[in-house]
Design an enzyme around this catalytic site. Structure first.
Site, PDB file in Angstrom:
ATOM      1  N   GLY A   1       0.835  -1.206   0.000  1.00 39.52           N
ATOM      2  CA  GLY A   1       0.000   0.000   0.000  1.00 39.52           C
ATOM      3  C   GLY A   1       0.863   1.247   0.000  1.00 39.52           C
ATOM      4  O   GLY A   1       1.885   1.288   0.682  1.00 39.52           O
TER       5      GLY A   1
ATOM      6  N   ARG B   1       0.708  -4.852  -5.165  1.00 38.84           N
ATOM      7  CA  ARG B   1       0.835  -5.941  -4.179  1.00 38.84           C
ATOM      8  C   ARG B   1       1.253  -7.240  -4.883  1.00 38.84           C
ATOM      9  O   ARG B   1       0.922  -8.328  -4.422  1.00 38.84           O
ATOM     10  CB  ARG B   1      -0.475  -6.117  -3.421  1.00 38.84           C
ATOM     11  CG  ARG B   1      -0.813  -4.948  -2.504  1.00 38.84           C
ATOM     12  CD  ARG B   1      -1.785  -5.333  -1.422  1.00 38.84           C
ATOM     13  NE  ARG B   1      -2.277  -4.180  -0.680  1.00 38.84           N
ATOM     14  CZ  ARG B   1      -1.668  -3.654   0.382  1.00 38.84           C
ATOM     15  NH1 ARG B   1      -0.546  -4.172   0.813  1.00 38.84           N
ATOM     16  NH2 ARG B   1      -2.192  -2.611   1.001  1.00 38.84           N
TER      17      ARG B   1
ATOM     18  N   ASP C   1       5.835  -5.397   5.815  1.00 37.36           N
ATOM     19  CA  ASP C   1       6.314  -6.764   6.067  1.00 37.36           C
ATOM     20  C   ASP C   1       6.269  -7.644   4.820  1.00 37.36           C
ATOM     21  O   ASP C   1       7.139  -8.505   4.644  1.00 37.36           O
ATOM     22  CB  ASP C   1       5.557  -7.407   7.237  1.00 37.36           C
ATOM     23  CG  ASP C   1       4.050  -7.320   7.079  1.00 37.36           C
ATOM     24  OD1 ASP C   1       3.578  -6.588   6.188  1.00 37.36           O
ATOM     25  OD2 ASP C   1       3.339  -7.986   7.851  1.00 37.36           O
TER      26      ASP C   1
ATOM     27  N   THR D   1       4.934   1.876   6.329  1.00 39.73           N
ATOM     28  CA  THR D   1       3.513   1.526   6.436  1.00 39.73           C
ATOM     29  C   THR D   1       2.789   2.531   7.313  1.00 39.73           C
ATOM     30  O   THR D   1       3.306   2.934   8.360  1.00 39.73           O
ATOM     31  CB  THR D   1       3.261   0.106   7.006  1.00 39.73           C
ATOM     32  OG1 THR D   1       1.856  -0.029   7.258  1.00 39.73           O
ATOM     33  CG2 THR D   1       4.008  -0.180   8.282  1.00 39.73           C
ATOM     34  N   ILE D   2       1.593   2.899   6.885  1.00 37.56           N
ATOM     35  CA  ILE D   2       0.795   3.781   7.744  1.00 37.56           C
ATOM     36  C   ILE D   2       0.400   3.030   9.015  1.00 37.56           C
ATOM     37  O   ILE D   2       0.089   3.642  10.021  1.00 37.56           O
ATOM     38  CB  ILE D   2      -0.482   4.315   7.038  1.00 37.56           C
ATOM     39  CG1 ILE D   2      -1.411   3.168   6.626  1.00 37.56           C
ATOM     40  CG2 ILE D   2      -0.146   5.208   5.870  1.00 37.56           C
ATOM     41  CD1 ILE D   2      -2.830   3.629   6.291  1.00 37.56           C
ATOM     42  N   ASP D   3       0.424   1.691   8.961  1.00 40.56           N
ATOM     43  CA  ASP D   3      -0.058   0.885  10.096  1.00 40.56           C
ATOM     44  C   ASP D   3       0.888   0.924  11.299  1.00 40.56           C
ATOM     45  O   ASP D   3       0.484   0.571  12.406  1.00 40.56           O
ATOM     46  CB  ASP D   3      -0.239  -0.583   9.673  1.00 40.56           C
ATOM     47  CG  ASP D   3      -1.185  -0.746   8.491  1.00 40.56           C
ATOM     48  OD1 ASP D   3      -1.958   0.191   8.222  1.00 40.56           O
ATOM     49  OD2 ASP D   3      -1.141  -1.803   7.838  1.00 40.56           O
TER      50      ASP D   3
ATOM     51  N   ASP E   1       3.158  -1.070  12.140  1.00 44.93           N
ATOM     52  CA  ASP E   1       3.220  -2.377  12.811  1.00 44.93           C
ATOM     53  C   ASP E   1       4.509  -3.148  12.514  1.00 44.93           C
ATOM     54  O   ASP E   1       4.601  -4.330  12.808  1.00 44.93           O
ATOM     55  CB  ASP E   1       2.000  -3.229  12.410  1.00 44.93           C
ATOM     56  CG  ASP E   1       1.925  -3.486  10.913  1.00 44.93           C
ATOM     57  OD1 ASP E   1       2.716  -2.887  10.158  1.00 44.93           O
ATOM     58  OD2 ASP E   1       1.067  -4.275  10.491  1.00 44.93           O
TER      59      ASP E   1
ATOM     60  N   ARG F   1     -25.933  12.373  18.589  1.00 44.84           N
ATOM     61  CA  ARG F   1     -25.833  11.025  18.032  1.00 44.84           C
ATOM     62  C   ARG F   1     -24.612  10.275  18.564  1.00 44.84           C
ATOM     63  O   ARG F   1     -23.666  10.889  19.064  1.00 44.84           O
ATOM     64  CB  ARG F   1     -25.678  11.102  16.510  1.00 44.84           C
ATOM     65  CG  ARG F   1     -26.960  11.379  15.791  1.00 44.84           C
ATOM     66  CD  ARG F   1     -26.685  11.658  14.329  1.00 44.84           C
ATOM     67  NE  ARG F   1     -27.926  11.709  13.575  1.00 44.84           N
ATOM     68  CZ  ARG F   1     -28.051  12.304  12.390  1.00 44.84           C
ATOM     69  NH1 ARG F   1     -27.015  12.924  11.844  1.00 44.84           N
ATOM     70  NH2 ARG F   1     -29.207  12.294  11.770  1.00 44.84           N
TER      71      ARG F   1
ATOM     72  N   ARG G   1      -4.922  -2.558   9.639  1.00 45.77           N
ATOM     73  CA  ARG G   1      -4.874  -4.035   9.651  1.00 45.77           C
ATOM     74  C   ARG G   1      -5.002  -4.562  11.072  1.00 45.77           C
ATOM     75  O   ARG G   1      -5.860  -4.123  11.802  1.00 45.77           O
ATOM     76  CB  ARG G   1      -3.575  -4.519   9.009  1.00 45.77           C
ATOM     77  CG  ARG G   1      -3.640  -4.500   7.522  1.00 45.77           C
ATOM     78  CD  ARG G   1      -3.209  -5.844   6.920  1.00 45.77           C
ATOM     79  NE  ARG G   1      -3.525  -5.846   5.505  1.00 45.77           N
ATOM     80  CZ  ARG G   1      -2.676  -5.562   4.539  1.00 45.77           C
ATOM     81  NH1 ARG G   1      -1.429  -5.260   4.830  1.00 45.77           N
ATOM     82  NH2 ARG G   1      -3.069  -5.580   3.301  1.00 45.77           N
TER      83      ARG G   1
ATOM     84  N   ARG H   1      -4.380   7.406   3.613  1.00 46.62           N
ATOM     85  CA  ARG H   1      -3.104   7.200   2.915  1.00 46.62           C
ATOM     86  C   ARG H   1      -2.818   8.304   1.910  1.00 46.62           C
ATOM     87  O   ARG H   1      -1.738   8.329   1.311  1.00 46.62           O
ATOM     88  CB  ARG H   1      -3.127   5.854   2.178  1.00 46.62           C
ATOM     89  CG  ARG H   1      -3.095   4.658   3.067  1.00 46.62           C
ATOM     90  CD  ARG H   1      -2.398   3.459   2.478  1.00 46.62           C
ATOM     91  NE  ARG H   1      -2.632   3.171   1.097  1.00 46.62           N
ATOM     92  CZ  ARG H   1      -3.113   2.002   0.624  1.00 46.62           C
ATOM     93  NH1 ARG H   1      -3.454   1.049   1.470  1.00 46.62           N
ATOM     94  NH2 ARG H   1      -3.233   1.792  -0.651  1.00 46.62           N
TER      95      ARG H   1
HETATM   96  O1  F6P Z   1      -1.201  -1.789   5.115  1.00 41.24           O
HETATM   97  C1  F6P Z   1      -1.687  -0.547   4.776  1.00 41.24           C
HETATM   98  C2  F6P Z   1      -3.165  -0.587   4.513  1.00 41.24           C
HETATM   99  O2  F6P Z   1      -3.574   0.726   4.226  1.00 41.24           O
HETATM  100  C3  F6P Z   1      -4.010  -1.206   5.640  1.00 41.24           C
HETATM  101  O3  F6P Z   1      -4.191  -0.310   6.699  1.00 41.24           O
HETATM  102  C4  F6P Z   1      -5.255  -1.574   4.873  1.00 41.24           C
HETATM  103  O4  F6P Z   1      -5.971  -2.626   5.471  1.00 41.24           O
HETATM  104  C5  F6P Z   1      -4.711  -2.017   3.552  1.00 41.24           C
HETATM  105  O5  F6P Z   1      -3.456  -1.390   3.387  1.00 41.24           O
HETATM  106  C6  F6P Z   1      -5.593  -1.674   2.379  1.00 41.24           C
HETATM  107  O6  F6P Z   1      -5.034  -2.212   1.245  1.00 41.24           O
HETATM  108  P1  F6P Z   1      -5.481  -1.879  -0.238  1.00 41.24           P
HETATM  109  O7  F6P Z   1      -4.973  -0.499  -0.577  1.00 41.24           O
HETATM  110  O8  F6P Z   1      -4.848  -2.944  -1.061  1.00 41.24           O
HETATM  111  O9  F6P Z   1      -6.976  -1.898  -0.253  1.00 41.24           O
END
Ligand code: F6P
Length: 355
Positions: A12, A73, A104, A127-129, A131, A164, A173, A288
């Site tokens: 990503g 990917r 990863d 990674t934005i995650d 992790d 609300r 992820r 992103r």
């Molecule tokens: O790993 C980065 C990420 O943005 C995750 O947070 C998310 O689940 C995934 O990629 C989304 O992937 P794609 O852009 O293939 O839909």
């Protein structure tokens, strides 16, 4: 003959990638090393599609989101003879090494190339995650957390105006970094992350107690891979690396629907419960997109220069990382085999605010 290396961005996309590319090209240029940019991640390394990156190509790109090299990917492991094909491409182009910028998955492929075929690699964690193991932060995370935080800041006023409950779903992820940092900073009443299992009953307790205490609205941040005991969640399918396609999930919608239904059906509450409304927002790929924050531009630049430095020295086989305030070299095996989750102590501190 001039030394030449390859570079690619895989997985990503992520704010800060361009700063890394620029850093590598700038540092390599100092030593007269050419940098061949593969297009679209491992796909380019398989087909050879790409070009030599000049200093003009990378001028000012640290301010732009995404990646000038495009990403994909594509999973080399799944392609018969994939590793050999990548090596053959590199040999044909005369590349002595490869700088792989990725999470990863991408770094896992680079690590296997290194171990199985002896290809010289340098890993750069992206990674934005946030992790990835062995690095305190990955670039892209800061920007994503800020985007999510600003979105939640905005939702407060509309949630308050309509009294609300709001569910805001963030990416990440199986790690809750973005959700926790955004939700905590934007004053959410509850933040749900995969590292901290929860039940529908616990969520209802909080929503109900806020209602009973006269709180007019409730803001809940939820990470996209949270599993909630007592909430029905369907099958999602997987991507090329076998990860669940969380974009297909209806987690936020299902959770919002369940909270609204439970509140309205709860006869221990007064009759105003029949007007209780819950809405949801899935922030998705917005997190992103766009320009990187200052932190990510500088972290990406520092990592890019460090990776370029390793290339200049011919020091291959590891990953650049941020540890404390220093850029260091980390073990690639360790980085790609263990996921860096949100530690309990950080979540415990945030929990003080959940009420
Ligand atoms: O790993 C980065 C990420 O943005 C995750 O947070 C998310 O689940 C995934 O990629 C989304 O992937 P794609 O852009 O293939 O839909």
């Amino acid at each position: 003959m001039a030394r030449k290396i390859g570079i690619l961005t895989g997985g990503g996309d992520c704010p800060g990638l361009n700063a890394v590319i620029r850093g590598v090209v700038e540092r390599c240029a100092q030593d007269g090393i050419e940098v061949y940019g593969f297009l679209a991640g491992w796909r380019g390394a398989l087909t050879g599609e790409g070009k030599i990156l000049t200093l003009d190509d990378v001028a000012g790109i640290q301010a732009k989101g995404g990646t000038i090299l495009e990403s994909s990917r594509t999973n080399v492991t799944k392609i018969p003879g994939g590793f050999e094909k990548v090596k053959a491409t590199m040999d044909k182009l005369g590349l002595e090494a490869l700088v792989a910028i990725g999470g990863d998955d991408t770094l896992g492929v680079a690590n296997n190339l290194r171990k199985e075929l002896g290809v010289s690699v340098v890993g750069v964690p992206k990674t934005i995650d946030n992790d990835l193991n062995c690095t305190d932060f990955t670039f892209g995370f800061d920007t994503a957390a800020n985007i999510a935080m600003e979105a939640i800041d905005r939702l407060h006023t509309t949630a308050a105006s309509h009294a609300r409950c709001f569910i805001v779903e963030c990416m990440g992820r199986s790690s809750g970094w973005i959700t926790l940092y955004a939700g905590w900073a934007a004053d959410c009443d509850l933040v749900l992350i995969p590292e901290q299992p929860t039940t529908m009953a616990e969520i209802m307790n909080l929503v109900k107690s806020r209602y009973l205490n006269g709180k007019r609205y409730t803001m809940i941040a939820v990470a996209e891979d949270v599993r909630i005991d007592g909430l029905e969640q369907g099958d999602l399918g997987t991507d090329a690396f076998g990860h669940k396609l969380l974009v297909n999930s209806s987690l936020a919608k299902d959770l919002a629907g369940a909270i609204e239904k439970n509140m309205r059906a709860d006869t221990t509450l007064d009759e105003k419960r029949e007007y209780f409304e819950c809405r949801y927002v899935v922030l998705g790929h917005l997190q992103r997109g766009g320009a990187p924050s200052n932190f990510d531009r500088i972290l990406g630049s520092r990592m890019g220069v460090a990776a370029g430095d390793m290339v200049c020295k011919g020091d291959y086989g590891s990953m650049v990382a941020l540890q404390g305030t220093k850029i260091v070299q980390a073990d690639l095996d360790m980085a790609v085999t263990v996921r860096k989750d949100v530690p309990d102590d950080i979540y415990e501190a945030a929990k003080i605010y959940f009420k």
